[in-house]
Write a protein that holds these residues in place. Structure first.
Motif, short mmCIF file in Angstrom:
data_model
loop_
_atom_site.label_atom_id
_atom_site.label_comp_id
_atom_site.label_asym_id
_atom_site.label_seq_id
_atom_site.Cartn_x
_atom_site.Cartn_y
_atom_site.Cartn_z
N PHE A 8 0.87 -1.19 0.00
CA PHE A 8 0.00 0.00 0.00
C PHE A 8 0.90 1.23 0.00
CE2 PHE A 8 -2.45 3.43 1.65
CZ PHE A 8 -3.78 3.15 1.40
N PHE A 68 1.30 5.65 -1.32
CA PHE A 68 0.57 6.85 -1.73
C PHE A 68 1.56 7.88 -2.22
CE2 PHE A 68 1.48 9.27 2.15
CZ PHE A 68 1.80 8.24 3.03
N VAL A 128 -2.85 7.78 -15.30
CA VAL A 128 -1.78 7.06 -14.61
C VAL A 128 -0.59 7.00 -15.56
CG1 VAL A 128 -1.11 4.86 -13.55
CG2 VAL A 128 -3.50 5.63 -13.43
N GLN A 159 3.01 5.29 -16.36
CA GLN A 159 3.74 4.07 -16.05
C GLN A 159 5.01 4.00 -16.90
OE1 GLN A 159 1.60 0.52 -17.28
NE2 GLN A 159 2.40 -0.67 -15.57
N ALA A 195 6.85 0.34 -13.63
CA ALA A 195 6.69 1.12 -12.39
C ALA A 195 5.68 2.24 -12.61
CB ALA A 195 8.04 1.71 -11.98
N VAL A 196 4.78 2.42 -11.65
CA VAL A 196 3.85 3.54 -11.71
C VAL A 196 4.59 4.77 -11.20
CG1 VAL A 196 1.70 4.52 -10.83
CG2 VAL A 196 1.78 2.13 -11.54
N VAL A 219 0.44 10.10 -11.00
CA VAL A 219 -0.92 10.24 -11.52
C VAL A 219 -1.19 11.73 -11.63
CG1 VAL A 219 -3.39 9.93 -11.04
CG2 VAL A 219 -1.79 8.06 -10.60
N TYR A 226 -3.72 14.84 -14.13
CA TYR A 226 -5.02 15.00 -14.79
C TYR A 226 -4.88 15.63 -16.17
CZ TYR A 226 -7.04 13.50 -10.46
OH TYR A 226 -7.37 12.72 -9.38
N ARG A 244 -4.02 21.38 -12.01
CA ARG A 244 -5.15 21.88 -11.25
C ARG A 244 -4.74 23.03 -10.33
NH1 ARG A 244 -7.10 16.56 -8.42
NH2 ARG A 244 -4.86 16.50 -8.08
N CYS A 266 9.19 12.33 -9.98
CA CYS A 266 8.66 13.11 -8.86
C CYS A 266 9.48 14.37 -8.61
CB CYS A 266 8.62 12.25 -7.60
SG CYS A 266 7.75 13.05 -6.24
N HIS A 267 8.77 15.45 -8.30
CA HIS A 267 9.45 16.73 -8.06
C HIS A 267 10.31 16.68 -6.79
CE1 HIS A 267 6.10 17.12 -5.28
NE2 HIS A 267 6.70 18.14 -4.73
N CYS A 313 6.42 9.08 -7.71
CA CYS A 313 5.75 9.87 -6.67
C CYS A 313 5.28 8.98 -5.52
CB CYS A 313 4.55 10.60 -7.26
SG CYS A 313 5.01 11.88 -8.44
N PHE A 314 5.15 7.68 -5.79
CA PHE A 314 4.66 6.74 -4.77
C PHE A 314 5.84 6.16 -3.99
CE2 PHE A 314 1.48 7.06 -8.05
CZ PHE A 314 0.31 7.20 -7.33
N PHE A 315 6.53 7.01 -3.26
CA PHE A 315 7.75 6.56 -2.56
C PHE A 315 7.49 6.28 -1.08
CE2 PHE A 315 7.80 11.19 -2.65
CZ PHE A 315 8.02 11.51 -1.32
N ARG A 316 6.24 6.48 -0.64
CA ARG A 316 5.91 6.19 0.75
C ARG A 316 4.93 5.02 0.81
NH1 ARG A 316 3.99 12.04 2.67
NH2 ARG A 316 3.01 11.87 0.62
N LYS A 317 5.22 4.08 1.67
CA LYS A 317 4.26 2.99 1.81
C LYS A 317 3.83 2.84 3.27
CE LYS A 317 7.77 -0.68 1.73
NZ LYS A 317 8.18 -1.96 1.15
N LYS A 336 10.24 3.85 0.10
CA LYS A 336 10.85 2.90 -0.82
C LYS A 336 11.56 3.68 -1.92
CE LYS A 336 6.45 2.16 -3.27
NZ LYS A 336 5.63 1.27 -4.09
#
Lengths: 129, 129
Positions: free
Chosen positions: A73, A75, B18, B20, B26-27, B30, B32, B52, B94-95, B101-105, B115
């Protein structure tokens, strides 16, 4: 679960969640979670969403049996998107029978094509009650 | 590009996309897109979003140089989400300098961990003008 405070839920209380196969990284689907669905997913180990169309909790696979077992999981940096890695029971995530919901692709000129093939027949999996 | 009629944009005219990595799946992030960003992405071959927060088009990497070269454009069964496969120039999306950007789990109990590792130093990449 204090980390939930780091997540940004939208005006409807939802956050998008990308679902990825834990083994080969295929993106299977994107659905939405609310605060409670996040907790349920972590607690039960089964991907659980909030169905916007049905306005209720939706344990993925509760009807078809094709549940998603949580493997990781995470984010994103802004806290406005979730990514879960799962083991997809049954091999297919899409209600159309394709492995991934993203089975249509568009070329540079917008020309459509299909990738992958149907793993199950929806008519057999979703029996009318 | 007739296929755009199959996409469902929300009340703000946006659809989540999304992103990838085209090689290892690897994602990365995300973001818009609006209708025009979809067209720009396909036409230019560079991932282009609608910011946004800044309320303007955002060619990913326009400032850092870390653009995303489009390799595949797909969308899901409901037409309410896009998935693009890209070649991430510079290796990090990721900035914050992380690849993804999903480096925290979060673990089962909500315990956080990181990660991956930082690929670039944001202070050096985003120079103040």
């Amino acid at each position: 679960m204090k980390f939930i405070e780091k997540l940004k839920f939208d005006a409807s209380g939802l956050i998008p969640a990308v679902v990825q196969d834990w083994k080969d990284g295929a993106v299977l689907m994107v659905a939405y979670m609310n605060r409670e669905a996040v907790k349920k997913t972590l607690k039960t180990g089964k991907a659980t969403f909030w169905s916007r169309s049905r306005q209720k909790f939706w344990i993925k696979g509760e009807e078809s049996g094709n549940i998603q077992k949580l493997k990781e999981f995470s984010f994103d940096c802004d806290g406005d998107c979730i990514l879960i890695k799962v083991e997809q029971v049954g091999g297919a995530a899409c209600h159309t029978g394709y492995r991934s919901c993203f089975f249509r692709k568009a070329g540079k000129t917008g020309k459509l094509s299909t990738k992958g093939k149907r793993i199950f027949d929806p008519a057999k999996v979703y029996k009318k009650k």
